[in-house]
Design a protein around this motif. Structure first.
Motif, short mmCIF file in Angstrom:
data_model
loop_
_atom_site.label_atom_id
_atom_site.label_comp_id
_atom_site.label_asym_id
_atom_site.label_seq_id
_atom_site.Cartn_x
_atom_site.Cartn_y
_atom_site.Cartn_z
N GLY A 128 110.50 61.60 39.07
CA GLY A 128 109.48 61.32 38.06
C GLY A 128 108.09 61.74 38.50
N GLN A 129 107.97 62.22 39.75
CA GLN A 129 106.65 62.60 40.30
C GLN A 129 106.72 63.97 40.96
OE1 GLN A 129 103.93 60.73 39.96
NE2 GLN A 129 104.82 58.85 39.19
N LEU A 130 107.50 64.88 40.39
CA LEU A 130 107.67 66.20 40.99
C LEU A 130 106.32 66.91 41.15
CD1 LEU A 130 110.82 67.47 39.06
CD2 LEU A 130 110.70 66.88 41.49
N GLY A 131 106.11 67.47 42.34
CA GLY A 131 104.88 68.21 42.60
C GLY A 131 103.69 67.36 42.97
N ARG A 132 103.88 66.05 43.06
CA ARG A 132 102.77 65.15 43.41
C ARG A 132 103.03 64.52 44.77
NH1 ARG A 132 101.88 59.33 42.11
NH2 ARG A 132 99.74 58.90 42.69
N VAL A 133 102.01 64.53 45.62
CA VAL A 133 102.13 63.91 46.93
C VAL A 133 102.06 62.39 46.78
CG1 VAL A 133 101.09 63.64 49.21
CG2 VAL A 133 101.12 65.88 48.12
N LEU A 134 103.05 61.71 47.35
CA LEU A 134 103.07 60.25 47.36
C LEU A 134 102.91 59.78 48.80
CD1 LEU A 134 106.06 59.49 44.94
CD2 LEU A 134 103.62 59.50 44.41
N THR A 135 101.99 58.87 49.03
CA THR A 135 101.83 58.31 50.37
C THR A 135 102.97 57.34 50.66
OG1 THR A 135 100.53 56.40 49.65
CG2 THR A 135 99.32 58.45 50.10
N LYS A 136 103.13 57.01 51.93
CA LYS A 136 104.16 56.04 52.30
C LYS A 136 103.91 54.71 51.62
CE LYS A 136 105.38 56.00 56.59
NZ LYS A 136 105.41 55.73 58.06
N ASP A 137 102.63 54.30 51.54
CA ASP A 137 102.29 53.04 50.88
C ASP A 137 102.68 53.06 49.41
OD1 ASP A 137 101.30 51.89 53.18
OD2 ASP A 137 99.21 52.39 52.75
N GLU A 138 102.49 54.19 48.74
CA GLU A 138 102.86 54.29 47.33
C GLU A 138 104.37 54.16 47.16
OE1 GLU A 138 99.85 57.05 44.85
OE2 GLU A 138 100.72 58.05 46.60
N VAL A 139 105.12 54.77 48.07
CA VAL A 139 106.57 54.68 48.00
C VAL A 139 107.02 53.23 48.21
CG1 VAL A 139 108.75 55.41 49.04
CG2 VAL A 139 106.89 57.07 48.77
N VAL A 140 106.43 52.58 49.20
CA VAL A 140 106.76 51.18 49.47
C VAL A 140 106.46 50.32 48.24
CG1 VAL A 140 106.09 49.14 50.80
CG2 VAL A 140 106.49 51.31 51.96
N ASP A 141 105.28 50.52 47.63
CA ASP A 141 104.88 49.73 46.47
C ASP A 141 105.85 49.89 45.30
OD1 ASP A 141 102.69 48.73 47.77
OD2 ASP A 141 101.27 50.16 46.89
N ARG A 142 106.49 51.06 45.20
CA ARG A 142 107.35 51.35 44.06
C ARG A 142 108.80 50.91 44.23
NH1 ARG A 142 104.84 52.01 39.30
NH2 ARG A 142 102.97 53.28 39.55
N ILE A 143 109.24 50.71 45.46
CA ILE A 143 110.67 50.39 45.63
C ILE A 143 110.92 49.02 46.25
CG2 ILE A 143 111.19 52.86 45.83
CD1 ILE A 143 111.78 52.42 48.78
N TYR A 144 109.86 48.34 46.70
CA TYR A 144 110.04 47.01 47.28
C TYR A 144 109.30 45.97 46.45
CZ TYR A 144 111.91 49.09 51.57
OH TYR A 144 112.68 49.78 52.47
N THR A 145 109.86 44.77 46.33
CA THR A 145 109.17 43.67 45.67
C THR A 145 108.21 43.03 46.67
OG1 THR A 145 110.78 41.96 46.30
CG2 THR A 145 111.25 43.24 44.31
N PHE A 146 107.37 42.12 46.16
CA PHE A 146 106.41 41.45 47.04
C PHE A 146 107.10 40.54 48.05
CE2 PHE A 146 103.66 42.08 43.18
CZ PHE A 146 102.90 43.08 43.74
N ASP A 147 108.30 40.10 47.74
CA ASP A 147 109.03 39.20 48.65
C ASP A 147 109.73 39.95 49.78
OD1 ASP A 147 108.32 36.96 47.19
OD2 ASP A 147 110.08 37.09 45.89
N GLU A 148 109.78 41.26 49.67
CA GLU A 148 110.46 42.07 50.69
C GLU A 148 109.44 42.63 51.68
OE1 GLU A 148 114.22 43.88 48.22
OE2 GLU A 148 112.23 44.70 47.80
N ALA A 149 109.85 42.71 52.93
CA ALA A 149 108.97 43.20 53.98
C ALA A 149 109.66 44.34 54.72
CB ALA A 149 108.60 42.08 54.95
N PRO A 150 109.45 45.57 54.28
CA PRO A 150 110.10 46.70 54.95
C PRO A 150 109.57 46.91 56.36
CG PRO A 150 108.47 47.49 53.38
CD PRO A 150 108.60 46.02 53.16
N SER A 151 110.44 47.30 57.26
CA SER A 151 110.01 47.60 58.62
C SER A 151 109.18 48.88 58.62
CB SER A 151 111.23 47.77 59.54
OG SER A 151 112.03 48.85 59.10
N LEU A 152 108.48 49.12 59.71
CA LEU A 152 107.57 50.26 59.79
C LEU A 152 108.28 51.59 59.56
CD1 LEU A 152 105.30 49.19 62.78
CD2 LEU A 152 104.77 49.12 60.35
#
Length: 224
Positions: free
Chosen positions: A163-187
């Protein structure tokens, strides 16, 4: 999809959460209108499922505040009110869709997918390029008719980047889009997911590259 559910009915909200999480989507819950409005000022979602009768601030007020500050996130309104005037008010305030309780959860899920497609300009749930196929509804990716057997996180990442072809996504943006606030992804959780996904996408036209110091970018390679 990254979804915010604003609903104060415990039984209904639990059923909706279970439905969307079971489909592999990241969904958060707010039960108070004012708290939801405050959250929406600094967090972004693909779609908001918004009840009308809420504590502190009703759904119409939340929606008015969103649209007044230019927030164009798709909003699907839920209400027990069946009167046509109530539906007209909701749509005029800025709702993108409307469902009357009780409703079928399958239809709710389908309507949310349709809203996200509309926002990104997609006409269908199915993305097809050459021998590659990704079905958002069925939650699976095929290459040459063979299921790539993607894990939930891999499906979320793939859906995000298609859905974002050709657009640079930061790691933080990826995290924000696939994890809920209750989840804490490792580094290194995102790196591990990206590595697995890239390996499974080998031979497909979909390429996700790392842009050093910036993030990731997806593109379609017709030569694949």
């Amino acid at each position: 999809m990254r979804i915010l559910l604003v609903e104060d009915s415990g039984d209904l909200s639990e059923a909706i959460l279970e439905r969307f999480r079971g489909e592999g989507h990241a969904i958060d819950l707010e039960t108070d209108g004012a708290e939801a409005e405050a959250l929406l000022r600094h967090a972004s979602f693909d779609v908001v499922i918004l009840d009308i009768n809420l504590p502190s601030m009703n759904g119409y007020e939340v929606l008015r505040a969103m649209r007044a500050r230019g927030d164009r996130t798709p909003v699907l309104v839920l209400t027990a009110r069946s009167e046509i005037d109530d539906r007209i008010v909701g749509l005029d305030v800025g709702a993108d869709d409307y469902m009357i309780k009780p409703f079928d959860f399958r239809e709710l899920s389908a309507r949310c997918r349709a809203l996200v497609r509309r926002r990104t300009g997609e006409a269908s749930n199915v993305f097809v390029h050459g021998a590659f196929e990704f079905d958002r509804g069925a939650r699976r990716a095929l290459l040459g008719g063979v299921d790539l057997e993607l894990r939930q996180r891999e499906l979320q990442v793939l859906e995000l980047f298609l859905g974002q072809l050709g657009r640079v996504l930061t790691k933080d943006e990826v995290v924000d889009r696939i994890y809920t606030f209750d989840e804490a992804p490792s580094l290194n959780a995102i790196e591990q997911t990206m590595t697995r996904l890239r390996k499974k996408l080998e031979g497909s036209p979909v390429q996700i590259r790392t842009i050093r110091g910036l993030g990731y970018i997806a593109s379609i390679n017709d030569a694949s």
